[in-house]
Write an enzyme that holds these catalytic residues in place. Structure first.
Site, PDB file in Angstrom:
ATOM      1  N   SER A 151       0.864  -1.186   0.000  1.00 27.08           N
ATOM      2  CA  SER A 151       0.000   0.000   0.000  1.00 27.08           C
ATOM      3  C   SER A 151       0.894   1.227   0.000  1.00 27.08           C
ATOM      4  O   SER A 151       2.044   1.157   0.469  1.00 27.08           O
ATOM      5  CB  SER A 151      -0.857   0.011   1.267  1.00 27.08           C
ATOM      6  OG  SER A 151      -1.466   1.282   1.442  1.00 27.08           O
ATOM      7  N   TYR A 164      -1.667  -0.383  10.516  1.00 23.37           N
ATOM      8  CA  TYR A 164      -1.759  -0.717   9.083  1.00 23.37           C
ATOM      9  C   TYR A 164      -0.480  -0.280   8.363  1.00 23.37           C
ATOM     10  O   TYR A 164       0.122  -1.050   7.600  1.00 23.37           O
ATOM     11  CB  TYR A 164      -2.985  -0.014   8.484  1.00 23.37           C
ATOM     12  CG  TYR A 164      -3.253  -0.350   7.034  1.00 23.37           C
ATOM     13  CD1 TYR A 164      -3.854  -1.556   6.670  1.00 23.37           C
ATOM     14  CD2 TYR A 164      -2.919   0.544   6.011  1.00 23.37           C
ATOM     15  CE1 TYR A 164      -4.110  -1.858   5.330  1.00 23.37           C
ATOM     16  CE2 TYR A 164      -3.169   0.246   4.677  1.00 23.37           C
ATOM     17  CZ  TYR A 164      -3.770  -0.950   4.342  1.00 23.37           C
ATOM     18  OH  TYR A 164      -4.017  -1.268   3.018  1.00 23.37           O
ATOM     19  N   LYS A 168       2.304  -2.684   6.400  1.00 26.23           N
ATOM     20  CA  LYS A 168       2.608  -2.565   4.968  1.00 26.23           C
ATOM     21  C   LYS A 168       4.080  -2.209   4.735  1.00 26.23           C
ATOM     22  O   LYS A 168       4.671  -2.627   3.738  1.00 26.23           O
ATOM     23  CB  LYS A 168       1.673  -1.543   4.315  1.00 26.23           C
ATOM     24  CG  LYS A 168       0.209  -1.990   4.299  1.00 26.23           C
ATOM     25  CD  LYS A 168       0.029  -3.285   3.517  1.00 26.23           C
ATOM     26  CE  LYS A 168      -1.423  -3.691   3.358  1.00 26.23           C
ATOM     27  NZ  LYS A 168      -1.594  -4.897   2.526  1.00 26.23           N
TER      28      LYS A 168
END
Ligand code: NAP
Length: 260
Positions: A151, A164, A168
């Protein structure tokens, strides 16, 4: 036993969102597909039907990617059905249940994100890579690829979902590590970094992103679509992006281009 005539890809989280976009593009590119996800076979029947309409044989493998003990069973099922695995696409991933400021976010959310977004795909890659190496050693013409869907959050800080972002960023390093380790076997490892892509994951924050896009967040002024990511994965898996193992490919409409 004769070699299965078509290349085979395993796509985690391949029955909706970006994963389904990838599956459609790989089906059109001539792949048969093993699709993993958490939902029941009944819930994904429509998606599998669509993929069959694009010419792919499909095998649905429900399993939690974070359950490492499931990985050998996933690969064994693919071996039984197709006898080969040419491409692994680590796409399955989750956002935090609550977008919480990093001053408040919980260790439980952190552990969950790391285990599904990073640890699961890291060890699935380990297991799949061993089989890919065997295939390469027994068939010199074998062309194996591994694609990690990370991402822009690997590089863009969002303080309301630090877990998150860290998961990533870990996927980004995992891609570099696996590219390095598997280079001698001719197995290419690539990282695709999507920006803002239309899917269930972003549906909850649609208004926020509509506004940011209207204000010029990206250079290509639109939402990304799952098949934007799918086209890039298909180009990699079909060998149309050669001599580029370890590459990081942004599919973000120019969101991460630095501007003054
Ligand atoms: P999505 O619409 O929420 O779909 C997520 C997929 O992952 C589903 O197929 C789901 O399976 C599967 N999945 C989730 N947890 C799993 C688990 N523990 N084990 C196995 N499968 C699991 O999300 P998406 O937007 O398509 O995102 C796909 C990937 O792209 C994720 O890694 C995400 O972080 C990344 N990404 C998304 C965006 C974006 O803007 N959408 C941007 C950058 C990166 P079920 O269908 O069975 O529930």
């Amino acid at each position: 036993m004769p070699l299965h005539p078509k290349p085979v890809a395993l796509i985690t989280g391949g029955s909706r969102g970006i994963g389904l976009g990838i599956a459609k593009c790989l089906a059109r590119a001539g792949f048969d597909l093993a699709i993993n996800g958490r939902r029941s076979a009944e819930d994904v029947a429509q998606a599998l039907h669509e993929l069959a309409g694009l010419g792919a044989q499909t095998l649905y493998l429900p399993a939690d990617v974070a359950a490492l003990a499931e990985h050998p069973h996933l690969l064994a099922a693919i071996k039984d059905r197709f006898g080969r695995l040419d491409s692994l696409v680590n796409n399955a991933g989750i956002a935090p249940e609550v977008r919480a400021d990093i001053l408040e976010a919980t260790p439980e959310s952190f552990d969950r994100l790391i285990s599904i977004n990073l640890k699961g795909p890291y060890f699935l890659t380990q297991a799949a890579a061993k089989w890919m190496i065997e295939q390469k050693q027994s068939q010199p013409q074998y062309f194996g690829t591994i694609v990690n869907v990370s991402s822009i959050s690997a590089q863009v800080a969002s303080v309301n979902r630090g877990d998150y972002c860290i998961s990533k960023a870990g996927v980004a390093m995992a891609s570099q590590l696996w590219a390095t380790r598997l280079g001698e076997f001719g197995i290419g490892v690539y990282e695709i970094r999507p920006g803002i892509i239309r899917s269930d994951m972003t549906a909850a924050v649609k208004d926020k992103y509509d506004k940011l896009l209207a204000e010029g967040l990206t250079l290509e002024n639109r939402w990304g679509e799952p098949e934007d990511v799918g086209q890039a994965v298909a180009a990699i898996a079909t060998g149309n992006i050669r001599y580029a193992t370890g590459a990081v490919i942004p599919i973000d409409g120019g969101l991460t281009v630095k501007r003054l």
